[in-house]
Design an enzyme around this catalytic site. Structure first.
Site, PDB file in Angstrom:
ATOM      1  N   GLU A 287       0.814  -1.220   0.000  1.00 55.09           N
ATOM      2  CA  GLU A 287       0.000   0.000   0.000  1.00 55.09           C
ATOM      3  C   GLU A 287       0.846   1.267   0.000  1.00 55.09           C
ATOM      4  OE1 GLU A 287      -0.568  -2.578   2.006  1.00 55.09           O
ATOM      5  OE2 GLU A 287      -2.681  -3.157   1.825  1.00 55.09           O
TER       6      GLU A 287
ATOM      7  N   PHE B  63     -12.278  -6.255  13.905  1.00 53.37           N
ATOM      8  CA  PHE B  63     -11.183  -6.768  13.089  1.00 53.37           C
ATOM      9  C   PHE B  63     -10.788  -5.734  12.026  1.00 53.37           C
ATOM     10  CE2 PHE B  63      -9.743  -9.218   9.296  1.00 53.37           C
ATOM     11  CZ  PHE B  63      -8.520  -9.603   9.817  1.00 53.37           C
ATOM     12  N   GLN B  64      -9.517  -5.427  11.965  1.00 57.11           N
ATOM     13  CA  GLN B  64      -8.950  -4.437  11.035  1.00 57.11           C
ATOM     14  C   GLN B  64      -9.575  -3.053  11.187  1.00 57.11           C
ATOM     15  OE1 GLN B  64      -8.765  -6.324   7.087  1.00 57.11           O
ATOM     16  NE2 GLN B  64      -6.769  -7.150   7.709  1.00 57.11           N
TER      17      GLN B  64
ATOM     18  N   LYS C 170     -17.812   0.064   5.438  1.00 57.74           N
ATOM     19  CA  LYS C 170     -18.280  -0.921   4.466  1.00 57.74           C
ATOM     20  C   LYS C 170     -19.790  -0.845   4.239  1.00 57.74           C
ATOM     21  CE  LYS C 170     -17.487  -5.692   3.124  1.00 57.74           C
ATOM     22  NZ  LYS C 170     -16.844  -6.973   3.489  1.00 57.74           N
TER      23      LYS C 170
ATOM     24  N   MET D  60      24.300   8.503   3.166  1.00 57.58           N
ATOM     25  CA  MET D  60      24.141   9.838   3.734  1.00 57.58           C
ATOM     26  C   MET D  60      24.363   9.816   5.240  1.00 57.58           C
ATOM     27  SD  MET D  60      23.822  12.935   3.201  1.00 57.58           S
ATOM     28  CE  MET D  60      23.013  13.545   1.723  1.00 57.58           C
TER      29      MET D  60
HETATM   30  C1  TPP Z   1      12.288   5.669   5.534  1.00 59.12           C
HETATM   31  C2  TPP Z   1      13.546   6.309   5.952  1.00 59.12           C
HETATM   32  N1  TPP Z   1      14.295   5.753   6.933  1.00 59.12           N
HETATM   33  C3  TPP Z   1      15.469   6.327   7.292  1.00 59.12           C
HETATM   34  C4  TPP Z   1      15.904   7.478   6.699  1.00 59.12           C
HETATM   35  C5  TPP Z   1      17.205   8.129   7.131  1.00 59.12           C
HETATM   36  N2  TPP Z   1      18.166   8.120   6.018  1.00 59.12           N
HETATM   37  C6  TPP Z   1      18.365   9.192   5.227  1.00 59.12           C
HETATM   38  S1  TPP Z   1      19.451   8.892   3.990  1.00 59.12           S
HETATM   39  C7  TPP Z   1      19.710   7.324   4.520  1.00 59.12           C
HETATM   40  C8  TPP Z   1      20.667   6.420   3.799  1.00 59.12           C
HETATM   41  C9  TPP Z   1      20.171   6.035   2.450  1.00 59.12           C
HETATM   42  O1  TPP Z   1      21.006   5.031   1.942  1.00 59.12           O
HETATM   43  P1  TPP Z   1      20.994   4.677   0.406  1.00 59.12           P
HETATM   44  O2  TPP Z   1      19.618   4.496  -0.069  1.00 59.12           O
HETATM   45  O3  TPP Z   1      21.953   3.564   0.157  1.00 59.12           O
HETATM   46  O4  TPP Z   1      21.516   6.032  -0.263  1.00 59.12           O
HETATM   47  P2  TPP Z   1      22.974   6.681  -0.230  1.00 59.12           P
HETATM   48  O5  TPP Z   1      22.944   7.744   0.790  1.00 59.12           O
HETATM   49  O6  TPP Z   1      23.954   5.619   0.087  1.00 59.12           O
HETATM   50  O7  TPP Z   1      23.167   7.244  -1.601  1.00 59.12           O
HETATM   51  C10 TPP Z   1      18.943   7.046   5.656  1.00 59.12           C
HETATM   52  C11 TPP Z   1      18.978   5.775   6.397  1.00 59.12           C
HETATM   53  C12 TPP Z   1      15.068   8.036   5.707  1.00 59.12           C
HETATM   54  N3  TPP Z   1      15.381   9.182   5.087  1.00 59.12           N
HETATM   55  N4  TPP Z   1      13.923   7.424   5.329  1.00 59.12           N
END
Ligand code: TPP
Ligand code: MG
Lengths: 571, 153
Positions: A50, A112-113, A162, A474
């Protein structure tokens, strides 16, 4: 003729001109799905989660400017979609999301749900509705579409029990909605407008600051006209990519945490900031008490709450950017002499020459910036570029040659990993003649990887370019720079074989380590009728620069950083 | 700084939750909140007493206006402010003392039972503060304040 609530939902979609709905069925919304089965006016795309359904509707909306639509069932179906709502909400994307709910008589009994869906969606939607009577349904749907796209756009959620989709009533789709309590102010105040023009006339170092509102209000052409007529240099936010062409001499590039040196210095030094649909986000302003200390501020925005929320606006103008600029241009043309800003243009040009956006390319290892630039050379304006969240997102924003609005689709406000692939599917569904590329990371791509199956089933051949650094890059960058390189839980050395993973789902995969391999893979990928994953092994220690450390002022933009553990020597 | 907002909202499902969530979600204070339907209309009036910096009030008012079912946010320096307080005293107190005191604050005795005296007053919030200070020596058992209601002069 009397119609069931479920049928009313379908007929209302048809009245709204909806051509595609993204969704996922379940008990509470089965009546509606039964009616979907019986019709062929619009397509339903069954995502495999979803969250992806809502992101896909969002990608569709961003690519077209139309309202995106998603259907979810109650309980877990709805809660899975919440991240999608929140993502759309923070970036002001028009969506109508309809969820099923347990029958009215069971609401409040922990059935439920059952979950208090409108309670959950309240803070992450523009507005929401619980439909208690089938007689209200058509009007609520009409209102939802109107709210989603008018004023400051945003997602609207409708929760339908529903028994309401089963109950019957006469179907009359209202032609108009008139809400006494909701009247967005779309025309800017003329007096304020004149004052703003006067301020522009008095300014010596004015700067245009363009935000995502310029795209949402479809005013890119006017913004270009404004910038070119006045010859005032401009900076852009992440959400405003493509409003100005990347190679426009007046475009100083992105401003803020990973903005260009010239953009950040211009922001720090301007004496007048002309904000066009931007909202002074903390990722843009850096340290607030140092932000634009000497500048007066003209703030044009459709949402009064954005104005003077973070930074005091000296010239607030509430209105639709398009209307305001239309009213403003005649004054600008007759009153502004572009020569008066030559001095400031000269200064920012020197900043630009001092530290242009740059990276150290290498022959030994692929650099992500090179990959993005190369993709830009090969695909140019034939592509829509989507991203996930992380370093790759910033590199894509910095290095892809954007030339038109809606070319770049990214989760800016919420920064939702997992957004990219489903949003790309939505964008591809909207613009089948475009190549749709999703720049993703090895972390992000796994957050909605199941959508390979959706893309395969519906023949939506999105190209995922995974800039694979074996890191949550990052976060790793921050750990390196601000936590003494203690890499807590960011190493992704263990990962799936992305090539095989693509193949297992009917797609095509490539793994590339060199420039030649990449060029070949991309050229081959464009021809594929199936979803693609290009696993690009990049320099894993590369960092995003420039960078303004969190909480510092824009004038402290770091342009070089020595990483003692860099794989590759600089240069 | 204290401030009172009079907010006219559509009388519909969830509107109170929207307003209260807005305050909670954005970290604004609510000192008191009253709400009741406006006669012969589809609207209700909420009176919200809040405090903070002037620029925060400006945001609060704008954020309230942004809520779809909010019709109008009235900020005025010219409100007539009234609040009600009900106080329960032990029966041992002098009925006439309490009655006299209550009268000073537009009030009276509402009930006397075997064990308690209940007095009700209606006055400006600041005066109610005074009243509550003034009755300490009568050992009040329970004090109920209604929250402030206002009307523009
Ligand atoms: C759903 C979610 N969880 C955690 C984060 C925190 N976060 C920001 S950038 C990042 C790393 C992303 O890693 P990747 O997709 O490998 O991209 P890269 O930075 O290596 O290019 C994280 C964990 C986020 N932005 N979104
Ligand atoms: Mg990564």
């Amino acid at each position: 003729m009397k119609m069931s609530g479920a049928k009313i939902v379908i007929e209302s979609m048809i009245q709204e001109g909806v051509e595609v709905v993204f969704g996922y069925p379940g008990g509470a919304i089965m009546n509606v799905y039964d009616e979907i089965y019986k019709q062929d006016s619009f397509e339903h795309i069954l995502t495999r989660h979803e969250q992806a359904a809502v992101h896909a509707a969002d990608g569709y909306a961003r690519a077209t400017g139309k309202v995106g639509v998603a259907f979810l069932t109650s309980g877990p179906g709805f809660t899975n979609g919440v991240t999608g709502l929140a993502t759309a909400y923070t970036d002001s994307i028009p969506l109508v999301v309809i969820s099923g709910q347990v029958p009215t008589g069971l609401i409040g009994t922990d059935a439920f749900q059952e979950i208090d869906a409108v309670g959950i969606s309240r803070p992450c939607t523009k507005h929401n509705f619980l439909v208690k009577d089938v007689k209200d349904l058509a009007y609520i749907i009409k209102e939802a579409f109107y709210l989603a796209k008018s004023g400051r756009p945003g997602p609207v959620h409708i929760d339908i029990p529903k028994d309401v989709t089963a109950a019957k009533t006469e179907f009359v789709y209202p032609k108009e909605v008139d809400l006494k309590t909701y009247k967005p102010n779309t025309k800017g105040n003329k007096r304020q407008l004149k004052k703003a023009v006067e301020a522009i006339k008095q300014a010596k170092k004015p700067l245009v600051y363009i935000g995502g509102g310029a795209i949402l209000s479809n005013s890119a052409t006017l913004v270009r006209e404004f910038v070119h007529t006045t010859q005032i240099p401009a900076v852009e936010t992440l959400m405003a990519k493509g409003v100005l062409r990347y190679d426009d001499p007046l475009n100083l590039g992105m401003v803020g945490m990973h903005g260009t040196y010239a953009a950040n210095m211009a922001m720090a030094e301007a004496d007048l900031i002309i904000s066009l649909g931007a909202r002074f986000d903390d990722r843009v302003t850096g340290r607030l008490d140092e932000f634009a200390k000497d500048a007066k501020i003209i703030h044009i925005d459709i949402d009064p709450t954005s104005i003077s929320k973070i930074v005091h606006a000296d010239y607030p103008i509430v209105g639709d950017l398009k209307n305001v600029l239309e009213d403003m241009m005649p004054l600008i043309k007759s009153q502004i002499d572009p020569e008066q800003y030559a001095y400031f243009r000269n200064i920012v040009e020197r900043y630009n020459q001092l530290h242009p956006l740059s990276f150290h390319d290498s022959d030994k290892v692929l650099k992500p910036q090179w990959v993005i630039q190369k993709t830009g050379e090969i695909l140019a304006d034939k592509a829509i570029v989507v991203t996930d969240v992380g370093q790759h997102q910033m590199w894509a924003a910095q290095y892809y040659p954007f030339t038109y609005p809606r070319e770049f689709i990214t989760s800016g406000g919420l920064g939702t990993m997992g957004f990219g692939f489903p949003a790309a599917i939505g964008a591809k569904r909207a613009k089948k003649d475009k190549i749709v590329v999703n720049f993703s990371g090895d972390g992000s791509i796994l957050m909605n990887i199941q959508e390979l199956v959706t893309a395969y089933e519906y023949k939506l051949p999105v190209i995922n370019i995974i800039l694979n650094n074996n890191y949550l890059g990052m976060v790793r960058q921050w750990q390196t720079m601000f936590y003494d390189d203690r890499l807590a839980e960011t190493d992704l050395s263990i990962q799936p074989d992305f090539v095989q993973l693509a193949q297992a789902c009917g797609g095509k995969g490539y793994r590339v380590k060199t420039k030649e391999e990449f060029i070949q893979a991309l050229n081959d990928a464009i021809k594929q009728p199936v979803p693609v994953m290009i696993d690009v092994i990049i320099d894993r220690r590369e960092i995003v620069l420039p960078m303004v450390p969190a909480g510092e002022s824009l004038s402290n933009t770091i342009v070089e950083y020595h990483d003692p553990k860099a794989i590759e020597n600089k240069g | 700084m204290k401030k009172i907002l009079s907010v006219i909202v559509e009388n519909e499902h969830g509107v109170l939750a929207r307003v209260v969530n807005l305050f909670a979600g954005r970290g604004y204070n609510i000192d008191s909140l009253t709400v009741a339907p406006i006669p012969q209309s589809n609207y209700s009036r909420m009176t919200i007493a809040t405090q903070g910096e002037p620029h925060v009030f400006e945001q609060i008012a704008k954020q309230l206006n942004k809520l779809v079912p909010v019709y109008k946010v009235i900020e005025s320096d010219n409100f007539i402010e009234k609040e009600m307080a009900m106080v329960k005293f032990p029966i041992e107190n002098s009925l006439s003392d309490i009655d006299a005191l209550a009268r000073c604050y537009n009030g009276s005795i509402s009930n006397v039972s075997d064990d308690f005296i209940v007095a009700t007053i209606i006055d400006r919030p600041a005066r109610i503060d005074n009243f509550i200070k003034g009755i300490k020596r009568y050992n009040p058992i329970e004090i109920v304040r209604s929250g402030v209601s206002v009307i523009d002069r």
